[in-house]
Design a protein around this motif. Structure first.
Motif, PDB file in Angstrom:
ATOM      1  N   LYS A  46       0.850  -1.211   0.212  1.00 20.50           N
ATOM      2  CA  LYS A  46      -0.043  -0.305  -0.244  1.00 20.50           C
ATOM      3  C   LYS A  46       1.089   0.604  -0.148  1.00 20.50           C
ATOM      4  O   LYS A  46       2.322   1.165   0.463  1.00 20.50           O
ATOM      5  CB  LYS A  46      -0.833   0.007   1.573  1.00 20.50           C
ATOM      6  CG  LYS A  46      -1.794  -1.017   1.679  1.00 20.50           C
ATOM      7  CD  LYS A  46      -2.692  -0.744   3.260  1.00 20.50           C
ATOM      8  CE  LYS A  46      -3.575  -2.133   2.835  1.00 20.50           C
ATOM      9  NZ  LYS A  46      -3.990  -2.028   4.784  1.00 20.50           N
ATOM     10  N   GLN A  47      -0.142   2.700  -0.815  1.00 15.12           N
ATOM     11  CA  GLN A  47       1.441   3.262  -0.656  1.00 15.12           C
ATOM     12  C   GLN A  47       0.859   4.122   0.885  1.00 15.12           C
ATOM     13  O   GLN A  47      -0.544   4.545   0.988  1.00 15.12           O
ATOM     14  CB  GLN A  47       0.872   4.256  -2.021  1.00 15.12           C
ATOM     15  CG  GLN A  47       1.832   5.190  -1.760  1.00 15.12           C
ATOM     16  CD  GLN A  47       1.620   6.179  -3.228  1.00 15.12           C
ATOM     17  OE1 GLN A  47       1.408   5.801  -4.391  1.00 15.12           O
ATOM     18  NE2 GLN A  47       3.096   6.854  -3.500  1.00 15.12           N
ATOM     19  N   GLU A  48       1.735   4.802   1.137  1.00 23.08           N
ATOM     20  CA  GLU A  48       1.805   5.871   2.829  1.00 23.08           C
ATOM     21  C   GLU A  48       1.710   6.579   2.618  1.00 23.08           C
ATOM     22  O   GLU A  48       3.231   7.292   2.078  1.00 23.08           O
ATOM     23  CB  GLU A  48       1.981   4.565   3.926  1.00 23.08           C
ATOM     24  CG  GLU A  48       1.293   3.120   3.949  1.00 23.08           C
ATOM     25  CD  GLU A  48       0.142   2.951   4.571  1.00 23.08           C
ATOM     26  OE1 GLU A  48      -0.940   4.472   4.827  1.00 23.08           O
ATOM     27  OE2 GLU A  48      -0.641   2.208   4.346  1.00 23.08           O
ATOM     28  N   GLN A  49       1.343   7.719   3.023  1.00 26.46           N
ATOM     29  CA  GLN A  49       2.608   9.022   3.123  1.00 26.46           C
ATOM     30  C   GLN A  49       3.039   9.156   4.368  1.00 26.46           C
ATOM     31  O   GLN A  49       2.711   8.691   5.501  1.00 26.46           O
ATOM     32  CB  GLN A  49       1.003  10.140   3.767  1.00 26.46           C
ATOM     33  CG  GLN A  49       1.430  11.609   3.941  1.00 26.46           C
ATOM     34  CD  GLN A  49       1.817  12.312   3.042  1.00 26.46           C
ATOM     35  OE1 GLN A  49       0.829  11.859   2.047  1.00 26.46           O
ATOM     36  NE2 GLN A  49       2.225  13.058   2.173  1.00 26.46           N
ATOM     37  N   LEU A  50       4.305   9.715   3.986  1.00 27.49           N
ATOM     38  CA  LEU A  50       5.536   9.024   4.971  1.00 27.49           C
ATOM     39  C   LEU A  50       5.126   9.970   5.769  1.00 27.49           C
ATOM     40  O   LEU A  50       4.861  11.658   5.403  1.00 27.49           O
ATOM     41  CB  LEU A  50       6.829   9.424   4.193  1.00 27.49           C
ATOM     42  CG  LEU A  50       6.738   8.345   3.079  1.00 27.49           C
ATOM     43  CD1 LEU A  50       8.118   9.249   2.423  1.00 27.49           C
ATOM     44  CD2 LEU A  50       7.004   7.189   4.144  1.00 27.49           C
ATOM     45  N   PRO A  52       6.467  13.316   8.243  1.00 30.24           N
ATOM     46  CA  PRO A  52       8.039  14.724   7.939  1.00 30.24           C
ATOM     47  C   PRO A  52       8.845  14.119   8.616  1.00 30.24           C
ATOM     48  O   PRO A  52       9.263  13.377   9.994  1.00 30.24           O
ATOM     49  CB  PRO A  52       6.874  15.752   8.587  1.00 30.24           C
ATOM     50  CG  PRO A  52       6.209  15.499   9.732  1.00 30.24           C
ATOM     51  CD  PRO A  52       5.727  13.825   9.452  1.00 30.24           C
TER      52      PRO A  52
ATOM     53  N   VAL B  40      11.775   6.303  -1.944  1.00 28.74           N
ATOM     54  CA  VAL B  40      10.310   6.560  -2.617  1.00 28.74           C
ATOM     55  C   VAL B  40      10.657   5.808  -3.937  1.00 28.74           C
ATOM     56  O   VAL B  40      11.241   6.377  -4.462  1.00 28.74           O
ATOM     57  CB  VAL B  40       9.945   7.847  -1.939  1.00 28.74           C
ATOM     58  CG1 VAL B  40       8.181   8.030  -2.756  1.00 28.74           C
ATOM     59  CG2 VAL B  40      10.072   8.496  -1.055  1.00 28.74           C
TER      60      VAL B  40
END
Lengths: 133, 406
Positions: A46-50, A52, B40
């Motif tokens: 799954k793509q996750e928001q990293l 900061p 990324v």
């Protein structure tokens, strides 16, 4: 008397040849075309928001997490001393002192989530954890 | 997540030594904390879990086995090739849909579908009629109470333990008599092999990266799978029935165990005498990590480690015990009372008796357990005066029992 002996010798040679040929067949196993199911399975990504990133520890809230393994607390205690000495503006929180229920190997996703929520409540900028053995 | 490697050992060293390691690691920790950035990458195309892809290969059976091992698709023993025909035949042993994901297996979080259960069953030597058993085993292992992640990645030599009860024992020919944990038990062996194929290949628990077991164990190659010898159980009640199942239910019970040990008592005549020697084995099991006065209903903590154990009682030992202990609960209660170690034999910090325990010193005998539900047992095996003791891995919550659904 001679004829039966000749017959026996012939029979022994034939049996020997048969055995030899069958052994050759075993030794020369033929390559074959295989089609098989690949059992490797798949992993769902799954793509996750990293979160900061930070480029300094100055003024940051640093949470130290111990999982209960021997000496992890002693290691982190020393890290806390060094942080206070080298980066006095940082706020260092020893999670294992403020919430003893977190001193554990979580053992399950649910418990990992609970511990993460405790850390979130402390408004941590970064967590340093000891995974000792 | 960023990692700073600190060389082993960290545990079992003195305070000055661990502080010196912290001093050495500190600059690296600060550097990683302030400079590390994750790689990324674009989200890759997601491959569906079902149907599994197929591999085409030309070579001998031996070469095919080598290819499987080289690609990380087997664990060192030969496999039966999971051809589409054999897998399709296995799938006829269940009504479950082949695309159903039955377990996302830690630590790699690989998706195990019913189709792949069938494929691993083929590889391990199982038959189509074993599919319900394999699916029940998967259900039990996937329970959070089992803690597969911890068990399969620890430095400890853990053994998956599967206990089987009910009519399925004779229906499938599962071993529960002489030599049940040895060779010539094709169902037990294939289920045990299946478990570790799944754990290593789908789950990715492979040494030395994800499986950190210091020495490993043979149970990590072919798991411990054993039936209860219900016919020779003198209490006439199986473990599954103890747990609330019906005698007509086929039940799988799973938990993760530290290495077992053996009781070889040939001389005890009375039940108490035999239980005393079994208590000695129980007290010594999983030494070094076991806490005192543990509680079954409390979670993992440094002072609540290794909170239950199983005895695999040989039928002759069971008969000796039964003469003097007519209920299973009385057996467990006696063992709880007798399974003690002097305080000095517990690992540092692992035994902290509460105030109500009363005064104690280094030589005070202190029990490992507090309740009968912590000492469980089955009757298994054939003639002989042997029993086995299998203490649980420390983060297991409880044994997991599930019905084999046909």
């Amino acid at each position: 008397m001679r004829k039966p002996m000749k017959f026996s010798v012939l029979l022994a040679i034939m049996l020997g040849m048969l055995l030899f040929v069958s052994q050759l067949a075993i030794a020369k196993e033929q390559a074959q075309e295989w089609e098989v199911i690949n059992p490797a399975g798949t992993v769902q990504i799954k793509q996750e928001q990293l979160a900061p990133r930070i480029n300094t520890l100055e003024g940051k809230t640093i949470v130290l997490r111990w999982n209960g393994k021997h000496n992890g607390d002693n290691f982190l205690d020393r890290i806390a001393e060094l942080l206070k000495e080298k980066i006095p503006s940082a706020k260092v929180i020893k999670l294992y002192e403020v919430d003893k229920s977190t001193i554990k190997i979580s053992g399950s996703m649910a418990e990992s989530t609970r511990i993460a929520q405790v850390i979130k409540g402390l408004k941590a900028d970064i967590v340093i954890a000891a995974q000792t053995d | 997540m960023a990692f700073v490697d600190v060389s082993h050992p960290m545990g079992m060293i003195s305070l000055p030594e661990i502080r010196a390691k912290a001093d050495e690691a500190f600059p690296k920790i600060v550097q990683m904390a302030t400079t590390w950035k994750p790689n990324v990458t674009a989200v890759q195309k997601i491959t569906p879990a079902y149907p599994a892809e197929r591999i085409k290969f030309k070579g001998t059976y031996e070469a095919l086995n080598k290819m499987f091992y080289d690609k990380g698709l087997s664990i060192g023993l030969p496999i039966i090739p999971p051809t589409p025909e054999k897998v399709a035949a296995m799938l006829k042993g269940t009504t479950r849909k082949p695309g159903e994901i039955v377990w996302t297996v830690p630590p790699k979080m690989g998706q195990l579908t019913v189709e792949l259960v069938a494929a691993y069953g083929v590889m391990a030597g199982s038959k189509p009629e074993h599919m319900p058993l394999l699916l029940a085993v998967v259900k039990a292992l996937s329970s959070t109470d089992y803690d597969w992640r911890g068990s399969s990645t620890t430095t400890a030599p853990t053994n998956p333990i599967i206990i089987i009860n009910g009519p399925i024992l004779d229906e499938l020919g599962i071993g529960y008599s002489t030599g049940a944990l040895g060779g010539e038990m094709p169902v037990n062996i294939s289920v045990g092999y299946f478990i570790n194929l799944v754990g290593d290949i789908i789950g990715g628990s492979v040494p030395p990266e994800n499986d950190k077991s210091t020495q490993g164990s043979r149970g990590d190659l072919v798991a411990v799978v054993i039936g209860e010898n219900e016919k020779l159980n003198p209490w006439k009640q199986s473990y599954a029935v103890d747990q609330g199942f019906k005698p007509t239910d086929s039940v799988v019970t799973a938990y993760s165990a530290y290495m077992g040990s053996n009781n070889v008592d040939h001389t005890s005549v009375k039940g108490e005498e035999l239980l005393n020697t079994l208590a000695a084995g129980l007290a010594g099991g999983a030494s070094g990590i076991s806490s005192c006065l543990t509680h079954m209903d409390r979670g993992y903590a440094v002072t609540n480690r290794v909170k239950f154990a199983f005895l695999f009682l040989g039928p002759e030992h069971a008969d000796t015990i039964y003469k003097d202990f007519r209920t299973k609960k009385s057996v467990s209660e006696y063992l709880v009372k007798k399974t003690v170690l002097p305080f000095w034999m517990y690992g540092p910090d692992l035994c902290k008796p509460p105030k109500e325990f009363g005064p104690w010193d280094a030589n005070t005998p202190i029990p490992r357990f507090t309740g009968p539900e912590q000492v469980r047992f089955i009757v298994t095996g054939g003639p002989g005066k042997q029993s086995q003791i299998w203490p649980t891995f420390t983060t297991v919550t409880k044994p997991v029992s599930v019905i084999v659904e046909k």
